[in-house]
Write a protein that holds these residues in place. Structure first.
Motif, PDB file in Angstrom:
ATOM      1  N   ALA A 258       0.797  -1.237   0.189  1.00  0.00           N
ATOM      2  CA  ALA A 258       0.147   0.045   0.042  1.00  0.00           C
ATOM      3  C   ALA A 258       0.984   1.142   0.114  1.00  0.00           C
ATOM      4  O   ALA A 258       0.631   2.027  -0.635  1.00  0.00           O
ATOM      5  CB  ALA A 258      -1.000  -0.122   1.192  1.00  0.00           C
ATOM      6  N   CYS A 259       2.048   1.311   0.870  1.00  0.00           N
ATOM      7  CA  CYS A 259       2.804   2.354   1.110  1.00  0.00           C
ATOM      8  C   CYS A 259       4.191   1.953   0.798  1.00  0.00           C
ATOM      9  O   CYS A 259       4.727   1.095   1.192  1.00  0.00           O
ATOM     10  CB  CYS A 259       2.840   3.008   2.491  1.00  0.00           C
TER      11      CYS A 259
ATOM     12  N   PHE B  99       5.659   7.162   8.981  1.00  0.00           N
ATOM     13  CA  PHE B  99       4.812   7.994   8.290  1.00  0.00           C
ATOM     14  C   PHE B  99       3.680   7.583   7.522  1.00  0.00           C
ATOM     15  O   PHE B  99       2.671   8.339   6.884  1.00  0.00           O
ATOM     16  CB  PHE B  99       5.616   8.899   7.249  1.00  0.00           C
TER      17      PHE B  99
ATOM     18  N   ASP C  31       0.254   6.845   7.728  1.00  0.00           N
ATOM     19  CA  ASP C  31      -0.407   7.569   8.559  1.00  0.00           C
ATOM     20  C   ASP C  31      -1.431   8.493   7.979  1.00  0.00           C
ATOM     21  O   ASP C  31      -0.738   9.497   7.530  1.00  0.00           O
ATOM     22  CB  ASP C  31       0.165   7.927   9.788  1.00  0.00           C
TER      23      ASP C  31
ATOM     24  N   GLU D  55      -2.951  11.106   9.154  1.00  0.00           N
ATOM     25  CA  GLU D  55      -2.545  12.405   9.570  1.00  0.00           C
ATOM     26  C   GLU D  55      -1.390  12.921   8.789  1.00  0.00           C
ATOM     27  O   GLU D  55      -1.156  13.888   8.407  1.00  0.00           O
ATOM     28  CB  GLU D  55      -2.405  12.519  11.200  1.00  0.00           C
ATOM     29  N   GLU D  56      -0.264  11.967   8.982  1.00  0.00           N
ATOM     30  CA  GLU D  56       0.946  12.437   8.322  1.00  0.00           C
ATOM     31  C   GLU D  56       0.759  12.621   6.856  1.00  0.00           C
ATOM     32  O   GLU D  56       1.865  13.319   6.279  1.00  0.00           O
ATOM     33  CB  GLU D  56       2.054  11.412   8.879  1.00  0.00           C
ATOM     34  N   PHE D  57      -0.092  11.906   6.182  1.00  0.00           N
ATOM     35  CA  PHE D  57      -0.271  12.139   4.723  1.00  0.00           C
ATOM     36  C   PHE D  57      -1.034  13.299   4.455  1.00  0.00           C
ATOM     37  O   PHE D  57      -0.983  13.602   3.282  1.00  0.00           O
ATOM     38  CB  PHE D  57      -1.070  10.822   4.139  1.00  0.00           C
TER      39      PHE D  57
ATOM     40  N   PHE E 182      -4.525  13.729   5.496  1.00  0.00           N
ATOM     41  CA  PHE E 182      -5.723  13.558   5.291  1.00  0.00           C
ATOM     42  C   PHE E 182      -6.328  14.146   6.481  1.00  0.00           C
ATOM     43  O   PHE E 182      -7.707  13.968   6.457  1.00  0.00           O
ATOM     44  CB  PHE E 182      -5.997  12.000   5.215  1.00  0.00           C
TER      45      PHE E 182
ATOM     46  N   ALA F  82     -10.210   0.975  -0.825  1.00  0.00           N
ATOM     47  CA  ALA F  82      -9.411   1.787  -0.056  1.00  0.00           C
ATOM     48  C   ALA F  82      -8.136   1.240   0.202  1.00  0.00           C
ATOM     49  O   ALA F  82      -8.237   0.012   0.968  1.00  0.00           O
ATOM     50  CB  ALA F  82     -10.132   2.218   1.088  1.00  0.00           C
ATOM     51  N   ARG F  83      -6.962   1.634   0.050  1.00  0.00           N
ATOM     52  CA  ARG F  83      -5.671   0.915   0.074  1.00  0.00           C
ATOM     53  C   ARG F  83      -4.735   1.662   0.947  1.00  0.00           C
ATOM     54  O   ARG F  83      -4.697   2.867   0.554  1.00  0.00           O
ATOM     55  CB  ARG F  83      -5.019   0.560  -1.075  1.00  0.00           C
TER      56      ARG F  83
ATOM     57  N   PRO G 299      -3.741   4.440   4.185  1.00  0.00           N
ATOM     58  CA  PRO G 299      -4.328   5.048   5.162  1.00  0.00           C
ATOM     59  C   PRO G 299      -5.770   5.749   4.564  1.00  0.00           C
ATOM     60  O   PRO G 299      -5.748   6.254   3.301  1.00  0.00           O
ATOM     61  CB  PRO G 299      -3.375   6.544   5.270  1.00  0.00           C
TER      62      PRO G 299
ATOM     63  N   GLU H 285     -12.265   8.051   1.523  1.00  0.00           N
ATOM     64  CA  GLU H 285     -12.300   6.619   1.414  1.00  0.00           C
ATOM     65  C   GLU H 285     -13.496   6.056   2.203  1.00  0.00           C
ATOM     66  O   GLU H 285     -13.993   4.616   2.100  1.00  0.00           O
ATOM     67  CB  GLU H 285     -11.087   5.798   1.875  1.00  0.00           C
TER      68      GLU H 285
END
Lengths: 420, 420
Positions: B365-366, B375, B377, B379-381, B383, B396-397, B399, B404
């Motif tokens: 996914a990341c 990171f 996450d 919030e960290e992304f 969103f 949804a893949r 965070p 999503e």
């Protein structure tokens, strides 16, 4: 075959599909298109073998007493094989969604993020009588970098084997990874159950066929299922409708191809125009051979059979139409959200505001204003090709093109950022 | 309660959720935000009741002999209730994805098409001990116009009831539709099974909790499930890595918060730098109390326990790290795709081309280049909030933010177009 043997054989195929998927994800668009064109040519070159294999299925079907419509769906001749090959060439010409950067942004700490389309991975297709699905589904999945396992119905097994063999052999010469396209070579029922348990290796199952097949897969599958359930489509003729346009849209939605999921099944008419509209549309529909089943109010206006409660939830797939008079747009919306199948529903009105109210309130994949329900289709939407019309709300809703056969991943680039 | 009673009660809730969803889909963003702020205020005003209810759960938990960590996750005090309310205010401040036009195009026949974000509809959340999930999940679903049914664990039932009551009462005064947020008020195990069968009324289930809970839901659910499985995250230190940066990223990924799904579990090191890198990173990790388990090659370089085959597939969620030396980037990718959980994996390298090769080949996914796995996450992304980190490939893949929690529909407008 014993159930344990079926299970083992299907698991081997599923593991092989996963291994193939990793290779497929690395193929360039150019390479994939070259393989697709080779497969189209290979299919054409194998026309004689395919038609011969199909003759075995037809003979077996006749012996089993399959109906005429079923036999027609099953039958392959030179023209139909050519059309299947043409479909592959069309898919080769479509843009490849894999690798597309969907979004791109930067965080205050300097990290650069991208959301990038990638293949889903491995896809199981479980389908019934039409042998063309073997090719159609496989090439759409291949174009998007996915490995497929195809499990067709027993009545088309010889045709399916011949088509799959032609695709695999022609593809292999051009670099198609081994096991990228696999057909379950036997038709034991337990192979469906076995596929449904391969959630470690298969990312999604797409059942294409009747409600019974879909129900079986939904009940058994451990992985996501993209369902293509029925289309109980509505046209609602508002008090503000252009009634000539309404007649044209109703007749087209109902009769242009009645046996498909985007055909009209229930007509809703605002009570203010019931008296002027119903007799006219009834004449036009009867002229096309449509049987009408109306609510009590409808029966006052036109000569028709009485509709029962069951009619509101029935997908006829035939020249039958149920008709209900409603007192308001709100009643129409409520009827559609309660009795419909959330597929495709249309309002006919000259009033933009009332159209917007309808589009905003109907909980369906496709909501239309002044266009025929028959346009709910991947090709008509401009997707170039479709694998079907999903009745899911998650991942893919409505007509599914190539994009809906992809997933995404987040790619994040930085210079040593750590979290505090 | 008898199983039949549980089934009936859950079905009633599910039907009510569907009815609420249709009302929720019609609320404006402004209205939803006003309701959210009212809920935040209501939650703060009910702090005493919530803390009192929580004391019952804590007492019951102590009696049952729950561990200290578990009791801490369960405990609510004034500060924690305030933090939950603050979370609601944050969600109110986020942009509303519902109504966003994702794409817009015109067909040659004049039809105008829009793909528009709409709520999913109804969402079941099945979760375990943390009572804050009652509020966190409900408000994210509400902001996106979805009705929720929450089914929390028995150990938090008093707290969950008090929180749900505060949200419902404060929301109702501001216009929250009835049954928009429902909590299953009893904790019978059969309520999970019952929820899993409500596919007619519930569009999706999101299980939040341990592997056992998720497995149960996956095996039973007839509707889509968005799973949040484990994170077996890798950092691969390439031969071309800046080794100081690599030490910093490995230590941060492993130790900054070891009990979460985006923490590092397996370190892969290119054999060319094993001799120079492993002793340095081992010292840094040991200084933080990390237990090291290495492959044979690793054991030659540093003092560590031997890693077994099982270690490569283990999510420790603890200060333990498995380490393997690999001979190439390809071997690292292959190890990750085989043993990882497709969550979050990072390459450390100064070579852009090798980074791109890694990002393109790892099926997770990341995929990160030179940033800490921590990171991964919402919030960290950026969103704003997250409902979790999905391990699904469909819908949804990675965070999952507000977007999503939406579906889409196609809105098509025309002037009477029919299909020929």
């Amino acid at each position: 075959m014993k159930e344990g043997e079926v299970q083992a054989a299907v698991e081997t195929m599923a593991r092989q599909a996963r291994a193939a998927a990793l290779k497929l994800s690395q193929l360039s668009t150019e390479k994939k298109n070259a393989i697709l064109l080779a497969m189209a040519a290979g299919l054409r070159a194998a026309t004689a073998e395919i038609v011969e294999a199909n003759a075995k299925d037809i003979a077996a079907g006749e012996e089993k007493g399959l109906g005429k419509a079923m036999l027609d769906r099953l039958r392959l001749d030179e023209a139909r094989v050519d059309a299947i090959a043409g479909g592959i060439e069309q898919v080769a010409a479509l843009p490849d969604p894999v690798g597309e950067v969907m979004e791109k942004w930067k965080r205050p700490n300097g990290m650069r993020l991208e959301q990038v389309r990638v293949p889903i991975g491995t896809i199981g297709i479980i389908f019934e009588s039409r042998p063309n699905v073997t090719s159609d589904a496989a090439v759409l999945c291949f174009k998007t970098g996915n490995a497929t396992i195809l499990r067709g119905g027993s009545e088309a097994i010889h045709s399916n084997r011949a088509i799959a063999k032609a695709l695999q052999e022609a593809g292999a010469k051009e670099g198609l990874p081994d096991h990228a396209i696999q057909l379950v070579p036997f038709t034991d029922r337990s192979s469906v159950t076995a596929l449904c348990q391969m959630d470690q290796w298969l990312d999604v199952i797409i059942p294409r066929g009747g409600k019974g097949l879909i129900e079986t897969v939904v009940a058994q599958a451990r992985m996501p299922v993209i369902k293509h359930y029925d289309g109980i489509c509505h046209v609602y003729v508002d008090a503000t409708a252009d009634l000539d346009m309404a007649v044209s849209l109703v007749v087209n939605s109902k009769t242009q191809k009645p046996g498909v999921c985007n055909a009209l099944e229930t007509l809703l008419v605002h009570s203010e125009v019931a008296g002027s509209f119903l007799p006219v549309v009834a004449d036009a529909l009867k002229a096309k051979g449509v049987e009408l089943r109306g609510c009590e109010h409808t029966q006052v206006q036109i000569d028709c059979l009485p509709a029962t409660e069951e009619d509101w939830g029935t997908e006829y797939l035939d020249l039958i139409l149920s008709i209900k008079v409603v007192d308001s747009l709100e009643d129409a919306v409520s009827h559609i959200n309660t009795h419909g199948s959330h597929h495709t529903d249309c309002i006919v009105t000259a009033d933009e505001n009332r159209a917007e109210l309808f589009l905003n309130s109907v909980d369906s994949a496709c909501v239309f204003h002044n266009v025929s329900t028959r346009f709910a289709d991947g090709e008509e939407f401009g997707f170039g090709a479709e694998i079907g019309i999903s009745t899911e709300k998650l991942h893919a809703r409505g007509p599914m093109g190539l994009r809906e056969l992809t997933s995404y991943q987040y790619r994040v680039r930085g210079e040593g950022q750590i979290r505090g």
